[in-house]
Scaffold this motif. Structure first.
Motif, PDB file in Angstrom:
ATOM      1  N   LYS A 706      -2.953  37.208  48.114  1.00 28.30           N
ATOM      2  CA  LYS A 706      -3.179  35.696  47.744  1.00 28.30           C
ATOM      3  C   LYS A 706      -4.642  35.887  46.109  1.00 28.30           C
ATOM      4  CE  LYS A 706      -1.482  31.346  47.640  1.00 28.30           C
ATOM      5  NZ  LYS A 706      -1.780  30.069  49.151  1.00 28.30           N
ATOM      6  N   ASP A 707      -4.053  35.358  45.250  1.00 29.13           N
ATOM      7  CA  ASP A 707      -4.649  34.380  44.114  1.00 29.13           C
ATOM      8  C   ASP A 707      -5.490  35.913  43.667  1.00 29.13           C
ATOM      9  OD1 ASP A 707      -3.845  31.887  44.906  1.00 29.13           O
ATOM     10  OD2 ASP A 707      -5.697  32.113  46.371  1.00 29.13           O
ATOM     11  N   ALA A 708      -6.211  35.473  42.234  1.00 31.26           N
ATOM     12  CA  ALA A 708      -6.447  36.168  41.906  1.00 31.26           C
ATOM     13  C   ALA A 708      -8.006  37.330  41.716  1.00 31.26           C
ATOM     14  CB  ALA A 708      -6.736  36.045  39.739  1.00 31.26           C
ATOM     15  N   ILE A 766     -19.090  50.109  51.865  1.00 33.14           N
ATOM     16  CA  ILE A 766     -19.039  48.917  51.241  1.00 33.14           C
ATOM     17  C   ILE A 766     -18.600  47.736  51.661  1.00 33.14           C
ATOM     18  CG2 ILE A 766     -19.196  48.364  48.430  1.00 33.14           C
ATOM     19  CD1 ILE A 766     -19.169  50.941  47.716  1.00 33.14           C
ATOM     20  N   VAL A 767     -18.915  46.494  52.221  1.00 37.18           N
ATOM     21  CA  VAL A 767     -18.216  45.469  52.696  1.00 37.18           C
ATOM     22  C   VAL A 767     -18.410  44.767  51.595  1.00 37.18           C
ATOM     23  CG1 VAL A 767     -18.508  43.091  54.634  1.00 37.18           C
ATOM     24  CG2 VAL A 767     -19.656  45.969  54.724  1.00 37.18           C
ATOM     25  N   ILE A 768     -17.270  44.346  51.075  1.00 39.63           N
ATOM     26  CA  ILE A 768     -17.610  43.012  49.685  1.00 39.63           C
ATOM     27  C   ILE A 768     -16.620  41.757  50.537  1.00 39.63           C
ATOM     28  CG2 ILE A 768     -16.032  42.541  47.361  1.00 39.63           C
ATOM     29  CD1 ILE A 768     -18.315  44.750  47.647  1.00 39.63           C
ATOM     30  N   GLU A 769     -17.524  40.337  49.634  1.00 36.66           N
ATOM     31  CA  GLU A 769     -16.328  39.809  49.759  1.00 36.66           C
ATOM     32  C   GLU A 769     -15.922  38.630  48.047  1.00 36.66           C
ATOM     33  OE1 GLU A 769     -15.078  35.046  51.761  1.00 36.66           O
ATOM     34  OE2 GLU A 769     -15.448  37.546  52.146  1.00 36.66           O
ATOM     35  N   THR A 770     -15.174  38.648  48.103  1.00 35.45           N
ATOM     36  CA  THR A 770     -14.162  38.316  46.815  1.00 35.45           C
ATOM     37  C   THR A 770     -14.584  36.992  46.665  1.00 35.45           C
ATOM     38  OG1 THR A 770     -12.486  38.296  47.399  1.00 35.45           O
ATOM     39  CG2 THR A 770     -13.486  40.194  46.671  1.00 35.45           C
ATOM     40  N   LYS A 771     -14.986  36.465  45.491  1.00 36.64           N
ATOM     41  CA  LYS A 771     -15.326  35.541  44.649  1.00 36.64           C
ATOM     42  C   LYS A 771     -13.913  35.062  43.320  1.00 36.64           C
ATOM     43  CE  LYS A 771     -16.068  32.881  49.095  1.00 36.64           C
ATOM     44  NZ  LYS A 771     -14.864  32.864  49.710  1.00 36.64           N
ATOM     45  N   ASN A 810     -22.012  42.676  49.028  1.00 35.98           N
ATOM     46  CA  ASN A 810     -21.846  42.331  48.189  1.00 35.98           C
ATOM     47  C   ASN A 810     -20.383  41.239  48.193  1.00 35.98           C
ATOM     48  OD1 ASN A 810     -22.570  45.083  46.518  1.00 35.98           O
ATOM     49  ND2 ASN A 810     -24.317  43.575  45.956  1.00 35.98           N
ATOM     50  N   ILE A 811     -20.800  40.056  47.274  1.00 36.09           N
ATOM     51  CA  ILE A 811     -20.135  39.169  47.182  1.00 36.09           C
ATOM     52  C   ILE A 811     -19.755  39.173  45.723  1.00 36.09           C
ATOM     53  CG2 ILE A 811     -21.805  37.439  46.646  1.00 36.09           C
ATOM     54  CD1 ILE A 811     -20.017  35.195  47.712  1.00 36.09           C
ATOM     55  N   LEU A 812     -18.910  39.324  45.521  1.00 34.13           N
ATOM     56  CA  LEU A 812     -17.794  40.022  43.980  1.00 34.13           C
ATOM     57  C   LEU A 812     -17.149  38.884  43.534  1.00 34.13           C
ATOM     58  CD1 LEU A 812     -17.286  43.666  43.824  1.00 34.13           C
ATOM     59  CD2 LEU A 812     -19.736  43.193  43.061  1.00 34.13           C
ATOM     60  N   SER A 813     -17.332  38.156  41.691  1.00 38.58           N
ATOM     61  CA  SER A 813     -16.308  37.696  41.336  1.00 38.58           C
ATOM     62  C   SER A 813     -15.487  39.096  39.880  1.00 38.58           C
ATOM     63  CB  SER A 813     -16.476  36.171  40.956  1.00 38.58           C
ATOM     64  OG  SER A 813     -17.391  36.971  39.864  1.00 38.58           O
ATOM     65  N   PRO A 814     -14.606  37.737  39.428  1.00 38.58           N
ATOM     66  CA  PRO A 814     -13.808  39.470  38.644  1.00 38.58           C
ATOM     67  C   PRO A 814     -15.090  39.544  37.968  1.00 38.58           C
ATOM     68  CG  PRO A 814     -12.373  37.867  39.511  1.00 38.58           C
ATOM     69  CD  PRO A 814     -12.973  37.326  39.854  1.00 38.58           C
ATOM     70  N   ASP A 836     -22.742  39.691  38.535  1.00 36.79           N
ATOM     71  CA  ASP A 836     -23.187  38.161  38.687  1.00 36.79           C
ATOM     72  C   ASP A 836     -23.442  36.724  39.437  1.00 36.79           C
ATOM     73  OD1 ASP A 836     -23.887  36.731  36.244  1.00 36.79           O
ATOM     74  OD2 ASP A 836     -21.740  35.732  35.764  1.00 36.79           O
ATOM     75  N   LEU A 837     -22.179  37.022  40.250  1.00 37.40           N
ATOM     76  CA  LEU A 837     -22.474  35.681  41.189  1.00 37.40           C
ATOM     77  C   LEU A 837     -23.479  35.795  42.304  1.00 37.40           C
ATOM     78  CD1 LEU A 837     -20.203  32.710  41.763  1.00 37.40           C
ATOM     79  CD2 LEU A 837     -19.263  34.286  43.534  1.00 37.40           C
ATOM     80  N   GLU A 838     -23.370  36.801  42.443  1.00 32.09           N
ATOM     81  CA  GLU A 838     -24.976  36.961  43.632  1.00 32.09           C
ATOM     82  C   GLU A 838     -25.732  36.043  42.795  1.00 32.09           C
ATOM     83  OE1 GLU A 838     -24.283  40.398  46.624  1.00 32.09           O
ATOM     84  OE2 GLU A 838     -24.246  41.265  44.423  1.00 32.09           O
TER      85      GLU A 838
END
Length: 850
Positions: A706-708, A766-771, A810-814, A836-838
């Motif tokens: 859900k969501d972009a 690799i562990v990713i949290e998306t925001k 990493n916590i990643l955004s688009p 960039d978000l980190e």
């Protein structure tokens, strides 16, 4: 049970009763005339017939008669307006035979205007016609078209023989309008004191005159132009009895006109291939102007390569004149810098068209922009002034500002600019609208939501079949959580420059691939990749600028007799505390190396980080506190044990996307397949994405996001180039898979979260949290800090045991997806990566008290 009812616009069109007294006139007699005038464009013939029956049949005494007839017979009109009184009040020109013909721009409404005026005069309904336009450009175009039609011998000979015909003149308001005249004039001239014969011609002859207003939405909507505002007053003051308006944008802001008697919609025109079809931005990174300029330039060059024998045009539309002036300066500067062409050459390719007196000569150039040798490639215009010029070579439209396109009226106006199909075109070309992605919802017509039974779709892990091989195991840690409170002994002291304490920079690429998703009016989606060159400065430039800023600050202080030689506790003055250019460069290179940045160039996001470091040398340090987790032993977590998840159809149609493999028919059970196909067929086409089974390296039977941010990340993972570089991946559940804890502030109870994605690459995970981009919530900072500590401790324990497996978080955004993807493909990701978000989260919170 009463509910919310969505009314289709076509059901708000007033229906004109086609039964009429044929002893007065018979439109069947006019069929040859209509065939010559309109060709095979039957919708034009239908529009003319509806207008003539409405005006000349005698059945309707005024618009109110038609309104009541439709209110009584049309449930959608009753539901939309509630009462007949409200419907009557919504009409702009009451108590006369008034109405609007809504025809998509580019569908040839000028033929309908001519046909209605000509037939009404031949039938004897009126003696003269007045065609009003909002600009001289439109008036000139109509005059030229009408002159060619009135001198068409075949058309004149097709008038039924029983009617006496006299020569009809096509004139403007500089001449007295007599019987058998069609006067075409722009509305501004109507109010001029000299040169116009409008008052003399119509003050005593208004009842036998048919007024036809082209682009009538200007009349119905508020305008800053006094002449436009007086348009409706003119019609009412002179007491004209017959008025038809014509438009392709029959909206008053977002409300559809109440007096439309015929509609040929934009969608129908595209379906019939009468106009180009439209492709517009559904999803985009929405970067800065430098990025946007590059994308529209690449689109433009693509059109030039596709149509080498013509001169493809791109239109950029602004909200007002001043913005157009500002934009042309910036855009010309960009083209000069980016294409390496001279300013003189670029100036010949860019045309600005506004009502500003300095741009008056440019309006005349519009007539020639379709010609190959004209040289114009770019037109920057204010939205209203793009109407009326019959250009067919427009293949890109760029609405530059959201505020200029925030209603259905404005959206429709802008879309209409590039719809006309060139005569040389084979098939149906498209025009690309490079809009802000937030505007896309206004383009597509909102369709009715149909209530469905609560069918649910189950997402599970495959334990048999080819894709079951993508199951894998990850390690977690068991923790004992101990509260702690630490104080920084240096709190209150000024910060000093320390070359051994490097700044965390954003891992960058000077050239990155960015994707924009387009959707067309056929509901087909296309992902287009752009090579975006970042704005950069060299390390030498950045270091020199920092040093110069401090020197300049000291000089300014001396000139103002302000003592800048403050001595600090270490015995040094402020200037002595500032490092040299050489030391600044050494420091920058050290930061770049840690962020895995090679070369001599820095992007602006990193330049800002570095500048912030040096301008903040005197900031005080802070204290920190929280929960200190003490790690004990490992615990294994396997994807096979991930619980199933169920999603109802009602939930799925509210923003979810379903990814599934090309082998889904073999992977799903018969019951799952039936439910899956039922739901996917009900959802919009873009909400179901089929992936080549060899690129779908996950043990999930289906992946629902859900969501972009999540959707774009899965799209990246399933690209062929990326799939070849990874072993497998899973999308974690929100709960009950890989639980981790974080604390928001000192003394608070730990909270739990499950990272979004786990990707296996060789021995590494690799562990990713998306925001979302710029999601600087404190919660995200806490998740990032505690997750990084967790995986650092996990890697430490693995290293102690001699294991080669390593974990990266990493916590990643688009915004950072393109760089992440590139480094994953070229194998440099594991050398170090900061999103960039980190970096922004650390800048936002690391120096703040909890």
């Amino acid at each position: 049970m009463d509910g919310i009812r969505k009314i289709d616009i076509k059901n708000l069109v007033l229906s004109v009763d086609k039964s009429y007294d044929r002893s007065k006139f018979d439109l069947d007699d006019w069929q040859e005339y209509l065939d010559i005038l309109c060709g095979d464009r039957d919708y034009q013939k239908d529009a003319i017939k509806a207008a003539i029956i409405y005006l000349a049949s005698g059945k309707y005494l005024s618009i109110e008669t038609l309104l009541k007839e439709n209110y009584d017979n049309n449930v959608d009109i009753r539901n939309n307006y509630g009462t007949l009184e409200k419907l009557n009040k919504a009409v702009q020109l009451p108590n006369i035979l008034s109405g609007v013909i809504d025809m998509a721009t580019g569908s040839g409404k000028s033929y309908v205007i001519f046909g209605v005026a000509h037939i009404a005069m031949i039938l004897g309904l009126v003696k003269r016609a007045l065609v009003l336009c909002p600009s001289p450009t439109i008036a000139d175009g109509l005059t030229e078209k009408f002159q060619s039609l009135i001198t068409n011998g075949g058309l004149i000979n097709a008038i039924p023989k029983k009617y006496t015909t006299l020569p009809i003149r096509i004139i403007d308001a500089n001449s007295t309008v007599q019987e058998n005249d069609i006067c075409i004039e722009n509305i501004h001239t109507v109010y001029e004191n000299t040169g116009s014969s409008i008052k003399d011609s119509f003050f005593m002859n208004s009842t036998d005159t048919l007024v036809l207003s082209d682009e009538v939405h200007h009349t119905y909507n508020s305008s800053k132009d006094n002449s436009i505002r007086k348009w409706k007053n003119f019609i009412q003051t002179y007491k004209f009895q017959y008025h038809l308006g014509f438009t392709g944008t029959a909206y008053k802001d977002n409300d559809y006109f109440a007096d439309v008697i015929f509609r040929y919609s934009l969608r129908q025109a595209m379906t019939d291939r009468v106009v180009k079809y439209i492709e517009y931005v559904a999803e985009d990174s929405n970067g800065d102007n430098y990025e946007k300029f590059q994308k529209i330039l690449q689109n433009h060059n693509e059109n030039k390569a596709k149509y080498p024998l013509i001169n493809p045009l791109s239109i950029i539309i602004t909200a007002d004149i001043q913005n157009a002036k500002n934009l042309i300066e910036d855009f010309v500067d960009f083209l000069v810098a980016f294409t390496k062409e001279s300013k003189e050459t670029v100036d010949k390719k860019v045309l600005i068209v506004t009502s500003d007196p300095t741009h008056k000569k440019n309006v005349l150039t519009l007539k020639n922009v379709d010609e190959k040798d004209c040289g114009i490639e770019w037109i920057i215009s204010v939205s209203m002034l793009t109407e009326g010029w019959d250009c067919k070579n427009v293949f890109q439209i760029v609405p530059w500002e959201d505020r200029a396109f925030n209603s259905k009226l404005l959206v429709s106006q802008v879309l209409g600019r590039g719809l006309r199909i060139p005569s040389w075109a084979i098939g149906q070309p498209k025009v690309r609208v490079f809009n802000h992605s937030n505007w896309s919802k206004s383009i597509q017509t909102i369709v009715d939501e149909v209530l469905e039974n609560e069918t649910s779709l189950t997402v599970s892990i495959l334990t048999t079949g080819d894709r079951s091989k993508y199951n894998f195991t990850v390690l977690n840690l068991n923790y004992e959580k101990v509260a702690y409170e630490e104080f920084n002994d240096d709190f209150g002291k000024e910060e000093t420059f320390d070359i051994n304490k490097p700044l965390e920079l954003v891992t960058q690429s000077v050239i990155v691939e960015k994707s924009t998703t387009y959707v067309d009016t056929r509901n087909a989606r296309e992902n287009k990749n752009y090579q975006i060159v970042a704005e950069t400065q060299t390390v030498d430039e950045v270091a020199a600028k920092i040093a110069n800023q401090f020197i300049s600050r000291n000089r300014e202080a001396d000139l103002r007799n302000i003592k800048s030689e403050i001595t600090f506790e270490d015995g040094k003055t402020e200037l002595e505390r500032i490092p040299s250019v050489a030391l600044i460069k050494e420091y920058i290179y050290k930061c770049m190396k840690l962020a895995n940045i090679s070369g001599e160039k820095l992007t602006y996001v990193n330049i800002e980080k570095i500048n912030g470091k040096f301008t903040g040398l005197l900031r005080k340090k802070r204290t920190s506190a929280g929960f200190k987790p003490v790690a004990n032993d490992f615990k294994s977590v396997t994807t096979i044990t991930m619980p199933t998840s169920s999603y109802s159809y009602t939930a799925l149609k509210n923003g979810y996307t379903i990814f599934f493999s090309s082998a889904y028919k073999q992977e799903l059970s018969a019951e799952e397949l039936e439910i899956f196909e039922f739901i996917v067929n009900k959802l919009a086409r873009e909400d179901g994405k089929e992936v080549n089974v060899f690129d779908f390296k996950t043990p999930h039977n289906l992946v629902l996001v859900k969501d972009a941010p999540e959707r774009k990340f899965v799209e990246m993972l399933t690209k062929k180039e990326v799939a070849q570089k990874i072993d497998c991946w899973v999308k974690s559940r929100n709960v009950s898979f890989y639980a981790m804890t974080y604390t928001l502030k000192r003394g608070a109870n730990p909270k739990e979260f499950n990272p979004d994605f786990f990707i296996k690459v060789g021995n590494n995970i690799i562990v990713i949290e998306t925001k979302s981009d710029n999601d600087l919530a404190r919660e995200n900072y806490s998740k990032m800090v505690d997750a990084q500590k967790h995986f650092a401790k996990l890697n430490e324990k693995l290293e102690e045991l001699g294991q080669t497996e390593r974990y990266c978080f990493n916590i990643l955004s688009p915004t950072s997806y393109p760089t992440f993807e590139q480094m994953l493909k070229d194998g440099t990701y594991f050398n170090g990566f900061n999103s960039d978000l980190e970096v922004n989260l650390k800048t936002e919170y690391k120096n703040k008290n909890d």
